[in-house]
Design an enzyme around this catalytic site. Structure first.
Site, PDB file in Angstrom:
ATOM      1  N   HIS A 182      -3.209  -4.966   1.317  1.00 21.82           N
ATOM      2  CA  HIS A 182      -2.609  -5.264   2.630  1.00 21.82           C
ATOM      3  C   HIS A 182      -2.585  -6.762   2.938  1.00 21.82           C
ATOM      4  O   HIS A 182      -3.487  -7.255   3.622  1.00 21.82           O
ATOM      5  CB  HIS A 182      -3.415  -4.565   3.725  1.00 21.82           C
ATOM      6  CG  HIS A 182      -3.209  -3.097   3.809  1.00 21.82           C
ATOM      7  ND1 HIS A 182      -2.315  -2.503   4.671  1.00 21.82           N
ATOM      8  CD2 HIS A 182      -3.780  -2.090   3.123  1.00 21.82           C
ATOM      9  CE1 HIS A 182      -2.358  -1.194   4.520  1.00 21.82           C
ATOM     10  NE2 HIS A 182      -3.245  -0.919   3.586  1.00 21.82           N
ATOM     11  N   GLU A 231      -0.932  -8.297   5.028  1.00 21.13           N
ATOM     12  CA  GLU A 231      -0.706  -8.541   6.464  1.00 21.13           C
ATOM     13  C   GLU A 231      -2.007  -8.480   7.267  1.00 21.13           C
ATOM     14  O   GLU A 231      -2.020  -8.808   8.443  1.00 21.13           O
ATOM     15  CB  GLU A 231       0.326  -7.528   6.999  1.00 21.13           C
ATOM     16  CG  GLU A 231      -0.172  -6.119   7.283  1.00 21.13           C
ATOM     17  CD  GLU A 231      -0.444  -5.279   6.029  1.00 21.13           C
ATOM     18  OE1 GLU A 231      -0.333  -5.807   4.907  1.00 21.13           O
ATOM     19  OE2 GLU A 231      -0.786  -4.101   6.186  1.00 21.13           O
ATOM     20  N   CYS A 250       0.827  -1.203   0.000  1.00 18.86           N
ATOM     21  CA  CYS A 250       0.000   0.000   0.000  1.00 18.86           C
ATOM     22  C   CYS A 250       0.872   1.269   0.000  1.00 18.86           C
ATOM     23  O   CYS A 250       1.577   1.504  -0.973  1.00 18.86           O
ATOM     24  CB  CYS A 250      -1.014  -0.036   1.129  1.00 18.86           C
ATOM     25  SG  CYS A 250      -2.419   1.043   0.791  1.00 18.86           S
TER      26      CYS A 250
HETATM   27  N1  GLN Z   1      -3.680   6.425   0.936  1.00 24.29           N
HETATM   28  C1  GLN Z   1      -2.461   6.167   1.627  1.00 24.29           C
HETATM   29  C2  GLN Z   1      -1.307   6.965   1.046  1.00 24.29           C
HETATM   30  O1  GLN Z   1      -1.483   7.584   0.041  1.00 24.29           O
HETATM   31  C3  GLN Z   1      -2.117   4.694   1.593  1.00 24.29           C
HETATM   32  C4  GLN Z   1      -3.117   3.945   2.400  1.00 24.29           C
HETATM   33  C5  GLN Z   1      -2.580   2.699   3.019  1.00 24.29           C
HETATM   34  O2  GLN Z   1      -1.381   2.461   3.089  1.00 24.29           O
HETATM   35  N2  GLN Z   1      -3.497   1.920   3.542  1.00 24.29           N
HETATM   36  O3  GLN Z   1      -0.253   6.978   1.553  1.00 24.29           O
END
Ligand code: GLN
Length: 197
Positions: A179, A181, A84
């Site tokens: 994610h 995890e 992410c």
């Molecule tokens: N929207 C977040 C970002 O731009 C990422 C979200 C996440 O890691 N769950 O950093």
């Protein structure tokens, strides 16, 4: 085997627990450590950059003086996985939202990303995804996820959700916008650990 989880912000504990669980399942003798100091990075065989807020993580990477060591070790072949927000940081190019937030990318993979790409009504959702070389029907948890908008030079697409790239790999670097995890499914962590052998 020693795996570090960058522990400046975000889903740190969840990644540590998933990695420990996977080591147990695979019968691997290993250790998972929090990374906050540059000196502890070279001891690791792998590094996980978790999800969280990419702009904050980038700022803290510099505040703790970690950037150079991460780049050096990546160059030396250390396995790195970004999930992410972590996948945003691995990218070489960000969209306007990344630029506006003053996020300094690590630029370890030749790919472009779009922050919060899945829009408001689908900010968070779960969907099964197929990951090339990792497995089918993996429970993908997307939380304000970015999209990978392009992959170049050596960067291989591992998965797409409809037309959007959601996972990619370039040798020792692995990026996914969801994610792994946050699920009980350890196949992604297993794949990552296998790469360290
Ligand atoms: N929207 C977040 C970002 O731009 C990422 C979200 C996440 O890691 N769950 O950093």
């Amino acid at each position: 085997m020693k795996v570090g989880v960058l522990a400046v912000q975000g889903a740190v504990v969840e990644h540590m627990e998933s990695t420990e669980k996977t080591m147990d399942e695979l019968g691997l003798d290993g250790e998972v450590v929090r990374i906050r100091k540059r000196g502890s990075i070279p001891d690791c065989d792998g590094l996980i950059i978790p999800g969280g807020e990419s702009s904050t993580i980038s700022r803290l990477i510099d505040k703790f003086g970690l950037r150079e060591k991460i780049l050096e070790e990546a160059e030396e072949g250390m396995q790195i996985m970004g999930t992410c927000a972590g996948s945003i940081l691995l990218a070489s190019e960000g969209d306007e939202a990344v630029e506006r937030s003053d996020t300094k990318l690590l630029k370890l993979m030749d790919m472009s990303v779009e922050r919060n790409a899945f829009g408001r009504q689908k900010k968070s959702f779960e969907k099964q995804v197929d990951l090339d070389g990792i497995g089918r029907e993996f429970p993908g948890v997307f939380i304000r996820a970015p999209a990978i908008t392009g992959c170049g030079n050596g960067c291989r697409v591992l998965s797409k959700l409809e037309d959007t790239i959601i996972a990619a790999e370039d040798e020792n670097k692995l990026a996914m916008v969801f994610h792994p995890e946050l699920t009980g499914d350890t196949r992604v962590h297993e794949y990552f650990l296998e790469k360290m052998k």
